[in-house]
Write an enzyme that holds these catalytic residues in place. Structure first.
Site, PDB file in Angstrom:
ATOM      1  N   GLY A  62       0.800  -1.256  -0.189  1.00  0.00           N
ATOM      2  CA  GLY A  62       0.059   0.058   0.357  1.00  0.00           C
ATOM      3  C   GLY A  62       0.650   1.340   0.079  1.00  0.00           C
ATOM      4  N   LYS A  63       2.083   1.411  -0.566  1.00  0.00           N
ATOM      5  CA  LYS A  63       2.824   2.396  -0.335  1.00  0.00           C
ATOM      6  C   LYS A  63       3.305   2.619  -2.116  1.00  0.00           C
ATOM      7  CE  LYS A  63       4.941   1.003   3.959  1.00  0.00           C
ATOM      8  NZ  LYS A  63       4.080   1.897   4.728  1.00  0.00           N
TER       9      LYS A  63
ATOM     10  N   LEU B 147       4.858   0.853  -3.820  1.00  0.00           N
ATOM     11  CA  LEU B 147       6.113   0.192  -4.363  1.00  0.00           C
ATOM     12  C   LEU B 147       5.897  -0.929  -5.486  1.00  0.00           C
ATOM     13  CD1 LEU B 147       7.619   0.069  -0.997  1.00  0.00           C
ATOM     14  CD2 LEU B 147       8.061   1.930  -2.593  1.00  0.00           C
TER      15      LEU B 147
ATOM     16  N   ALA C 265      -4.101  -6.787  -6.545  1.00  0.00           N
ATOM     17  CA  ALA C 265      -3.195  -6.969  -7.645  1.00  0.00           C
ATOM     18  C   ALA C 265      -3.806  -6.443  -9.076  1.00  0.00           C
ATOM     19  CB  ALA C 265      -2.895  -8.395  -7.752  1.00  0.00           C
TER      20      ALA C 265
ATOM     21  N   HIS D 144      -6.334  -4.355  -9.398  1.00  0.00           N
ATOM     22  CA  HIS D 144      -6.233  -2.923  -9.310  1.00  0.00           C
ATOM     23  C   HIS D 144      -4.750  -2.297  -9.986  1.00  0.00           C
ATOM     24  CE1 HIS D 144      -7.220   1.279  -7.967  1.00  0.00           C
ATOM     25  NE2 HIS D 144      -5.749   1.234  -7.689  1.00  0.00           N
TER      26      HIS D 144
ATOM     27  N   TYR E  87      -2.657  -3.943 -11.892  1.00  0.00           N
ATOM     28  CA  TYR E  87      -2.167  -4.328 -13.369  1.00  0.00           C
ATOM     29  C   TYR E  87      -3.077  -3.384 -14.098  1.00  0.00           C
ATOM     30  CZ  TYR E  87      -0.496  -8.571 -11.066  1.00  0.00           C
ATOM     31  OH  TYR E  87       0.297  -9.464 -10.441  1.00  0.00           O
TER      32      TYR E  87
END
Ligand SMILES: CC(C)(COP(=O)(O)OP(=O)(O)OC[C@H]1O[C@@H](n2cnc3c(N)ncnc32)[C@H](O)[C@@H]1OP(=O)(O)O)[C@@H](O)C(=O)NCCC(=O)NCCS
Length: 193
Positions: free
Chosen positions: A117-118, A120, A152, A154, A156
């Protein structure tokens, strides 16, 4: 993105993909301990479609196999390193590279959940796509994702993948079947982004 050929202790020269907050670099045997601290976590592994525990010698074998696959041009596997602390937080790669079809299957796991959630994972994905299309000159990058992996899916969609297929009840997890979604992105779509 900065490209740097760096000497790797065990296996010749590899490419390092440097982003603002993460760097993609080759995986080494010294990474195995850190990987295993996180990789046998069921929450992570169930998104990767299997829940079989991995032991240290198996993980070491996997690391060695990434070197061989890279030398043979079959796959490029990277560790995801957080630039600020140089900590390894995940792994990702381009697998089953086909020089004929110029295609590859992408995989990614930020297996250290403290780093979710950062942004990365999204940055690592963008570095990988840039490498696939602008360095390896590939035409198509595709992936598989289990239908309940909303996080995931989201990211992509965010970097330009499209939904292109669905394998019904393909994955058994947590007592039930789930569909496996196929997503892909073509080079012209990537360059339009
Ligand atoms: C999928 C994964 C790589 C994402 O990495 P990450 O570093 O957490 O991703 P980011 O921080 O870049 O982005 C997360 C996005 O998901 C969104 N998100 C979080 N939970 C969500 C949910 N339940 N539904 C939809 N979106 C969600 C966040 O809002 C964020 O999007 P935003 O930046 O547009 O707000 C990581 O969670 C992971 O490795 N999971 C386990 C292994 C895995 O699933 N690998 C993929 C197999 S196909």
């Amino acid at each position: 993105m900065l490209l740097a050929g760096i000497p790797e202790r065990d296996c010749g020269v590899i490419i390092m993909l440097k982003g603002k907050r993460v760097t993609l670099r080759g995986v080494e045997l010294t990474d195995v301990e850190e990987i295993l601290k996180h990789f046998n976590d069921l929450e992570i592994r169930q998104f990767l479609g299997e829940a079989i525990p991995i032991a240290k010698p198996e993980e070491e074998e996997w690391v060695r196999s990434t070197w061989a696959q890279r030398r043979e041009g079959r796959a490029h596997v990277f560790g995801i390193e957080f630039n600020e602390t140089q900590q390894l937080i995940g792994t990702c790669g381009l697998h089953a590279i086909s020089p004929i079809h110029r295609s590859t299957e992408l995989g990614i796991a930020v297996w250290n959940k403290d780093y979710w959630g950062k942004g990365l994972g999204t940055e690592a994905l963008r570095l990988l796509l840039d490498y696939a299309f602008n360095q390896l000159n590939l035409h198509r990058v595709w992936l598989r994702v289990i239908e309940d992996n909303e996080r995931a899916i989201h990211i992509y969609l965010k970097v330009g993948f499209q939904h292109t297929g669905r394998l019904r009840q393909c994955v058994f997890k947590q007592g039930g079947y789930q569909d496996l979604l196929i997503m892909d992105i073509l080079e012209d779509e990537y360059h339009k982004e």
